[in-house]
Scaffold this active site. Structure first.
Site, PDB file in Angstrom:
ATOM      1  N   HIS A  85      34.562   2.466  13.188  1.00 21.59           N
ATOM      2  CA  HIS A  85      33.524   0.871  13.438  1.00 21.59           C
ATOM      3  C   HIS A  85      34.427   0.246  13.442  1.00 21.59           C
ATOM      4  CE1 HIS A  85      31.031   4.326  11.792  1.00 21.59           C
ATOM      5  NE2 HIS A  85      29.971   2.956  11.017  1.00 21.59           N
TER       6      HIS A  85
ATOM      7  N   GLN B  45     -15.963   3.994 -12.642  1.00 19.19           N
ATOM      8  CA  GLN B  45     -14.977   4.081 -12.642  1.00 19.19           C
ATOM      9  C   GLN B  45     -14.867   5.451 -13.431  1.00 19.19           C
ATOM     10  OE1 GLN B  45     -14.110   2.425  -9.761  1.00 19.19           O
ATOM     11  NE2 GLN B  45     -12.202   3.877 -10.003  1.00 19.19           N
TER      12      GLN B  45
ATOM     13  N   ASP C   2     -15.423  -1.340  -2.929  1.00 19.84           N
ATOM     14  CA  ASP C   2     -15.113   0.665  -2.272  1.00 19.84           C
ATOM     15  C   ASP C   2     -15.732   0.937  -0.781  1.00 19.84           C
ATOM     16  OD1 ASP C   2     -14.117   1.404  -3.874  1.00 19.84           O
ATOM     17  OD2 ASP C   2     -15.392   2.468  -5.369  1.00 19.84           O
TER      18      ASP C   2
ATOM     19  N   GLU D 228      -5.113   0.973 -10.863  1.00 19.87           N
ATOM     20  CA  GLU D 228      -5.558   0.353  -9.774  1.00 19.87           C
ATOM     21  C   GLU D 228      -6.469  -0.586  -9.263  1.00 19.87           C
ATOM     22  OE1 GLU D 228      -8.467   4.225  -6.232  1.00 19.87           O
ATOM     23  OE2 GLU D 228      -8.589   3.933  -8.851  1.00 19.87           O
ATOM     24  N   HIS D 229      -7.581  -0.793 -10.410  1.00 21.15           N
ATOM     25  CA  HIS D 229      -8.345  -1.690  -9.398  1.00 21.15           C
ATOM     26  C   HIS D 229      -8.524  -2.643 -11.245  1.00 21.15           C
ATOM     27  CE1 HIS D 229     -10.448   1.576  -7.890  1.00 21.15           C
ATOM     28  NE2 HIS D 229     -10.653   1.262  -6.711  1.00 21.15           N
TER      29      HIS D 229
ATOM     30  N   HIS E 194     -16.296   9.161 -12.224  1.00 16.35           N
ATOM     31  CA  HIS E 194     -16.162  10.097 -10.581  1.00 16.35           C
ATOM     32  C   HIS E 194     -14.659  11.321 -10.869  1.00 16.35           C
ATOM     33  CE1 HIS E 194     -15.265   7.971  -7.475  1.00 16.35           C
ATOM     34  NE2 HIS E 194     -15.008   6.043  -8.438  1.00 16.35           N
TER      35      HIS E 194
END
Length: 871
Positions: free
Chosen positions: A855, A693, A796, A762-763, A696
């Site tokens: 109504h 990660q 992934d 996220e992970h 990235h």
């Protein structure tokens, strides 16, 4: 050395669909243009000097001053007649090497021979003659067969491959009209440029192929390969690096890795036994190991430029590099400061040190403006072509400062210089270690914060004009931004529609099989989710039946990040569930390469999932095009997919614009991972998950929670992180990411899960004993990877789960992309008369409380009607 032919081109008379375009002419390095005025010559030179050595046919220009000005403007040579040669002889500043003289007949050759006898300096001028007088010209003017001074023009004679080859064998450079050449296969009436290249090249005796050196635009050798007749044809036809593999046949460089090459130029070495391909390398580099060259990483200014390009694309807000890119005045101040320091330096070491600083800040300013080293060096070459120069004195204030004139006051001493950045593979790479037992809760919370991002307001202010431009300008605006940001100036349409041509999906068997297996797994997992979306129907009370049923979102737009990276995985993760859900129109958007093409892997996935079209654009312009639609791009109802801060801001902007009528999947931020490891974890596995990660981008964050590990066990993981990081091609990015990443040392798994749920990663990777038993304690996470044999990378790509996940803590509120992301749920009510009668009092009472008489009356009128009929 350039090719043994020169292509003539008339800018004022463009061909219609025949011959070579100007971009294709550039592959051969030189062009002869015909002009009638100085202004025409200067305009062409100004627009094209970066790509070509330009010869100018100036035979129609009478002014000697204009001829000199054309050379000053950057013409490599000017083609002149004998009368112009006589007048130019008075201009001693014009070197003979820049002159190409027309001597098309025996008598003109004699005149030229006499003129150089009078003025020996002009004997170095080149001569242009006809095919029938080539040998006579060489003999009379004593031009050797290997000298690049003899040119020939065909005039009214038919231009054929044999005619060109015969001329070049006599030692002349053939001037060939652009209309007579083609880079396509077997075009009737036109000569194959690829065959001309091959006819001039010398094959290797052992394998019959052409030795080929591949270099970048600065002349640095990237690697050594082989070419064949077929690969040369394909390289010229596609405008990319195509070579001949001795094992696998035609090799389209980057077809599987994404590390493609844009063809700039083809030439030869001095004796034509080695082809030279000049390319613009895109992606990680030329070598299959991920380095810029097959001889290791680049160095010096090339390495600095690569680093700055990476920082410009992905620098965290608040970092010094981001400040430099975002504050032009700061760069200007640093350049002036470092220039002053260089002027003050005296010793060799001091001068080298200060010059390095100045180069760094100067190149940062250039990178911010999109100016490359190649642009700078081409400008230096252009300056060297000037035949008349200014005196070159320093301007007043600077002359005074240097002591050439009396200074009014002494300059203040400058602050100490900042050292130029260099790649460091020796300093240890490690994460900050925080022991929770001896750290206050507030400090722990501070360490859990993500790296700072640019404010949403600042990003929105940048993307808003682009979105409005695309909304109002349609296709033309999309193309404008694609040309600007992706440099794909050859594109004439911003979209390709299905069915996609087979030639756009050329994949190796291994890559195709990998995509097919991955699509199969993703499809099986998402198809299994259909059961949870079956129609729900129940009677809530007698005569009142409520139901819920799902329908696919009709038109979805899927954003696939691209540019230097190839991300078929994201195309699969978004396209497959869209197909399974039954979306009637699937539109992909991905930035094209600079040659206008898009990776075949993405086209293949688009084909497999039944996509309607692929938008050839990225960034805010792609989001806007899908949100509002254009003449050729389908408007969508929902946009899904990851992207940088500009893509995210654009998605959020259009989702809040009621005129767009579009929703999005989720907000997004930089990629992140949290690994929980206990004593059973393998250090190498933990380190590899963290680094997968971290690579990235430097704004990515990785967190390790070490549950019950002692010092030796912690050290083993940290040693693995350091060793593995230094072996990565993106080591500098990893170092930047780990600088704001943390290892939390906690007592037990219970404390680890509390921290993890607070962070909402996220992970989430569970490298712990009996990992399955821990899943019940997971409250907030995008996706969970259970056990020692489940790296995040399988999610992934190929396991089947989706990798488009909530980041930046949004896992507390959002799910990752799943089948439901492509469905909408509709509810229905179906009441009998008795059912309405049973609910009437309840509804009328609540409507009265809220003061909504209409109504209430919608019920009471029906009840009255019902009672009237009963009576």
């Amino acid at each position: 050395m350039a090719t043994p032919f020169l292509i003539s081109h008339d800018p004022s008379s463009p061909t219609s669909g025949s011959g070579l375009s100007l971009k294709q002419i550039a592959y051969f390095g030189r062009v002869l243009i015909k002009v009638a005025t100085l202004a025409e010559a200067e305009q062409f030179l100004r627009q094209n000097f970066r790509a070509l050595d330009i010869f100018v046919d100036a035979t129609e220009i009478s002014s000697t001053g204009d001829l000199v000005d054309i050379l000053n403007a950057g013409a490599a040579k000017i083609l002149i007649n004998l009368d112009q040669l006589t007048t130019l002889s008075e201009e001693q500043s014009v070197p003979s090497s820049r002159l190409l003289v027309n001597a098309l007949s025996d008598s003109q050759l004699d005149t030229f021979q006499q003129s150089i006898a009078v003025n020996a300096e002009r004997s170095e001028a080149s001569v242009c003659t006809t095919p029938s007088t080539v040998l006579a010209a060489a003999e009379k003017l004593k031009i050797s067969s290997d000298s690049p001074r003899l040119f020939t023009i065909f005039g009214s004679q038919t231009v054929s491959e044999d005619a060109i080859t015969n001329v070049t064998k006599q030692g002349a450079i053939a001037i060939v009209p652009s209309q007579a050449l083609t880079v396509e296969r077997d075009v009737a009436g036109q000569v194959s440029a690829a065959k001309l290249i091959a006819s001039a090249a010398v094959t290797d005796q052992a394998n019959g192929l052409y030795a080929t050196s591949v270099t970048d635009e600065r002349g640095a050798c990237l690697g050594f390969v082989w070419s064949s007749d077929e690969s040369i044809v394909e390289a010229l036809r596609t405008g990319t690096g195509v070579y001949q593999s001795r094992k696998r046949g035609l090799w389209y460089k980057g077809q599987s890795s994404g590390d493609v090459q844009e063809l700039i130029r083809i030439g030869f070495d001095c004796d034509a036994d080695c082809l030279v391909f000049v390319v613009k390398q895109i992606g990680r580099g030329f070598c299959h190991l991920g380095t810029e060259t097959c001889f290791g990483a680049s160095s010096g200014l090339s390495r600095l430029q690569k680093t700055l390009d990476a920082r410009k694309a992905d620098a965290p807000a608040g970092s010094y590099t981001a400040r430099l890119f975002n504050e032009p005045k700061l760069i200007d101040a640093k350049i002036m400061e470092e220039a002053d320091e260089l002027c003050r330096a005296e010793t060799k070491d001091e001068i080298a040190f200060e010059a390095a600083d100045l180069f760094y800040f100067a190149l940062t300013k250039c990178t911010a403006a999109g100016v490359s080293l190649e642009d700078i060096e081409r400008n230096l070459d252009l300056k060297s072509l000037k035949v008349k120069r200014r005196k070159g004195d320093a301007k007043g204030p600077w002359a005074e400062k240097a002591g050439l004139a009396k200074p009014e006051s002494a300059p203040a001493p400058a602050p100490a210089p900042a050292p130029a950045p260099v790649e460091d593979r020796t300093t240890r790479i490690e994460m900050k270690r925080v022991i929770t037992a001896s750290t206050t809760p507030q400090v722990v919370t501070d360490y859990l914060k993500r790296p700072s991002q640019k404010s949403n307001e600042a990003i929105v202010n940048l993307v808003k004009p682009i979105i409005h431009d695309v909304r109002d300008g349609g296709d033309a605006a999309v193309l404008k931004y694609t040309h600007k940001f992706e440099h794909a100036t050859s594109l004439t349409s911003p979209v390709i529609h299905a069915p996609f041509p087979a030639e756009l999906m050329k994949l190796s068997p291994d890559v195709q099989e990998a995509i097919d297996i991955s699509i199969g797994n993703i499809e099986r997992f998402h198809s299994a989710q259909m059961g949870s979306n079956e129609t729900l129907q129940m009677e809530t009370m007698p005569g009142v039946v409520c139901s819920r049923f799902s329908r696919p979102i009709e038109r979805v737009g899927l954003y696939i990040p691209g540019g230097t990276a190839v991300l078929p995985s994201t195309a699969m993760m978004l396209g497959v569930p869209a197909q399974v859900a039954g979306c009637s129109k699937i539109v992909l958007a991905s930035p094209p390469r600079s040659d206008g093409s898009i990776s075949p892997e993405i086209v293949y996935v688009a084909h497999k999932v039944g996509a309607e079209s692929i938008v050839l654009a990225g960034g805010a312009q792609a989001v806007a095009a899908m949100a509002y639609g254009t003449e050729s791009i389908t408007k969508v109802d929902k946009i899904l997919g990851p992207g940088n801060q500009f893509v995210t801001a654009a998605k959020m902007f259009v989702s809040n614009d009621t005129s767009a009528g579009v929703s999005i999947d989720m907000p997004a931020g930089p990629s992140e991972v949290l690994v929980i490891a206990d004593k059973t974890a393998v250090p190498a596995f933990v380190a590899s998950d963290l680094l997968s990660q971290a690579e990235h981008g430097i704004d990515s964050q990785v967190i390790l929670i070490a549950a019950g590990l002692n010092e030796a066990e912690l050290r083993a993981i940290e040693d693995e992180v350091d060793a593995q990081a230094k072996a990565l091609p993106r080591m500098d990015i990893v170092r930047g990411s780990l600088a704001h990443s943390v290892t939390f040392v906690v007592r037990d798994i219970e404390e680890a899960m509390t921290l993890s749920n607070d962070y909402a990663p996220e992970h989430l990777i569970l490298q712990v004993e009996n990992a399955e038993s821990i899943v019940k304690d997971v409250q907030n996470a995008g996706s969970v990877f259970i056990g020692h044999w489940t790296p995040e990378s399988v999610g992934d790509y190929s396991a089947g789960v989706n990798h488009s996940l909530p980041t930046y803590g949004y896992a507390k509120q959002y799910s990752g992309v799943n089948l439901g992301s492509f469905l909408k749920h509709i509810t229905s009510s179906n009441l009998t008369a008795d059912g309405l009668l049973g609910l009437a009092k309840t509804v009328e009472t609540l409507a009265a409380v809220e003061g909504l008489e209409a109504h209430k009356r919608a019920v009471s009128i029906r009840v009255a009607h019902m009672k009237k009929n009963q009576s």
